[in-house]
Design an enzyme around this catalytic site. Structure first.
Site, PDB file in Angstrom:
ATOM      1  CG  HIS A 119      -1.669  -0.760   1.428  1.00 14.34           C
ATOM      2  ND1 HIS A 119      -2.757  -0.978   2.512  1.00 14.34           N
ATOM      3  CD2 HIS A 119      -2.152  -2.339  -0.501  1.00 14.34           C
ATOM      4  CE1 HIS A 119      -3.523  -2.506   1.610  1.00 14.34           C
ATOM      5  NE2 HIS A 119      -2.758  -2.711   0.633  1.00 14.34           N
ATOM      6  CG  PHE A 364       0.687  -9.589   4.695  1.00 14.62           C
ATOM      7  CD1 PHE A 364       1.235 -10.501   6.243  1.00 14.62           C
ATOM      8  CD2 PHE A 364       0.848 -10.690   3.804  1.00 14.62           C
ATOM      9  CE1 PHE A 364       1.212 -11.608   6.292  1.00 14.62           C
ATOM     10  CE2 PHE A 364       0.576 -12.295   3.609  1.00 14.62           C
ATOM     11  CZ  PHE A 364       0.313 -12.635   5.732  1.00 14.62           C
ATOM     12  CB  CYS A 365       0.661  -2.835   4.648  1.00 14.31           C
ATOM     13  SG  CYS A 365       0.009  -2.909   6.150  1.00 14.31           S
ATOM     14  CB  ALA A 366       0.171  -6.356  -0.335  1.00 13.62           C
TER      15      ALA A 366
END
Ligand code: PLP
Length: 454
Positions: A119, A364-366
């Site tokens: 992100h 995982f911020c993805a």
């Protein structure tokens, strides 16, 4: 390279304690012992930077600027007195660095970014027209996808943002080839090196990128500094990222009663406020330590541990390791997986509570990447519930990651733990609290019986 924390012991829910196995380096790596020692040696001499006449202020200012020069050497930055070389700007983190660059884009710049990014690389460009590129299934397809998008793009300034190594799969992206494609089509390229820099040389000239961003806390220097390094021209032409002291050369009351401000050029333009000299000093110490250890040795050790992890996980049929590029991919020491019949939060919590192993679970911020890899459009809430039916895939994943100072025992314990949990189940009972899986703290009969079962 020894790291801090290797003697830390943590309690197990099943009784007793073990040494902590830190296997979440991709989130934040432990400090290198050497970084810690160098910071401790400097700490008594700490003083303000760029704003004090005293001896320690002068010393700290020198060390801050020397740290910048060390980072520039680490990255192979290009000289250029007239703003045609590279600047090294100290920031708070990769996220901060990419937001700084986003704020410095010339009017109308179109950004190209793969949907697979963290992100921090995906979101800062909201104010610019952005082309989101579909996840490629090989490094070659990544380059072809970018070429096609750039070829179809309208005239005007363009920026490509790409990650060097995925924080989800650990797979290494073809940065040099992507940079070549970008430049062939008149675009510039910024490398998100948050996951690459701790494991691989990141040389601006050799990779052919225009900017590099990374974070100290992933590079064994957890003192709050990050870096944006690269071409000075857009940075020097942009409005200061933060307005305040240090970024301004002179401030006068104007004839109209407002303020006339002359801003600095160079890195100081974007470093308003008191600089984080300890963070910069620690980050430079980490750069020196990694360079001296040599990335060949670091990479060799990591490849050995990655191979062992992949082999071990392949022997557990319920485990699926997430991958975009397939078996041929080269990886850094980061990999994510799901286990049939297991909710990832439950597995990660049991690894911690019953084996003293720290990993991460989630998206995982993805989010777009993990959802694509799992074939899921929505994430499941956290919590302990097993997936809806045994054999059904979890809608988030477990990530294991490692690096300097990781002993064989941590990897062996991890593989044994996953094998035992998958085969025999957890020994403890868990419940969901605020969306997270937590061990049931009461030592009731059920838990005692389960703990004794093996
Ligand atoms: N880019 C990648 C690939 C990452 O893995 C991360 C953090 O996990 C970031 C960017 C953001 O780093 P930071 O949280 O230090 O800003």
């Amino acid at each position: 390279m020894p790291v801090l924390g290797r003697d830390v012991r943590v309690p197990l829910v099943t009784g007793g304690e073990v040494s902590y196995a830190a296997l979440d380096y991709a989130a934040s790596a432990p400090a290198l012992q050497r970084v810690w020692d160098e910071v401790a040696a400097y700490a008594p001499y700490y003083g303000s930077v760029h704003r004090g006449a005293g001896h320690l202020s002068q010393l700290s200012t020198d060390l801050f600027e020397q740290s910048r020069a060390t980072v520039a050497r680490f990255l192979g930055c290009r000289d250029g007195a007239e703003g045609d070389g590279d600047d090294v700007v100290f920031t708070r983190s990769t996220t901060d660095s990419l937001n700084l660059l986003a704020s410095a884009l010339p009017e109308g710049t179109r950004v190209f970014v793969f949907e697979t990014e963290h992100h921090a690389s995906l979101l800062p460009w909201r104010a610019s027209p952005t082309t989101f590129l579909d996840a490629p299934h090989s490094p070659g397809q990544a380059v072809a996808t970018l070429e096609a998008a750039l070829r179809a793009a309208p005239e005007g300034p363009k920026l490509v943002c790409v990650t060097g190594a995925s924080n989800v799969t650990g797979e290494i992206w073809p940065v040099r080839q992507l940079a070549g494609a970008a430049h062939r089509h008149g675009a510039r390229i910024v490398l998100d090196a948050a996951q690459l820099a701790p494991h691989h040389p990141v040389h601006i000239g050799e990779l052919g990128v225009d900017w590099v961003a990374f974070s100290g806390h992933k590079l064994y220097a957890p003192f709050g500094a990050g870096v944006l390094a690269g071409r000075a021209d857009w940075l020097r032409a942009a409005e200061p990222y933060l307005a305040g002291g240090g970024a301004s050369r002179t401030v006068l009351r104007g004839a109209d009663g407002g303020l006339d401000v002359e801003w600095r050029t160079g890195p100081a333009r974007h470093e308003a406020g008191s600089p984080n000299v300890i963070g910069a000093y620690a980050l430079a110490a980490a750069c020196r330590a990694l360079s001296e250890a040599g990335f060949e040795a670091i990479g060799g050790r990591e490849a050995e541990l990655t191979g062992r992890l992949l082999d071990g996980l392949a022997r557990i049929p319920e485990v699926t390791v997430l991958s975009l590029f397939g078996a041929e991919a080269t990886r850094v020491g980061v990999l994510s997986f799901v286990v049939d019949g297991w909710n990832s939060s439950h597995l990660a919590t049991a690894l911690s509570a019953e084996y003293g192993i720290g990993v991460r679970d989630g998206l995982f911020c993805a989010h777009p990447l993990v959802r694509k890899l799992l074939g899921a459009q929505r994430a499941e809430p956290g919590g302990c519930g097993a997936p809806e039916a045994p054999g059904e895939q979890s809608l988030n994943a477990v990530r294991v990651s490692f690096g300097a100072g990781t002993p064989d025992e941590h990897v062996e314990r991890f593989l044994r733990a996953v094998g035992e949990l998958v085969r025999y189940g957890a020994r403890w009972r868990y419940r969901t609290e605020d969306g997270r899986c937590v061990p049931d703290s009461e030592r009731d009969d059920d838990n005692d019986r389960a703990a004794l079962a093996r």
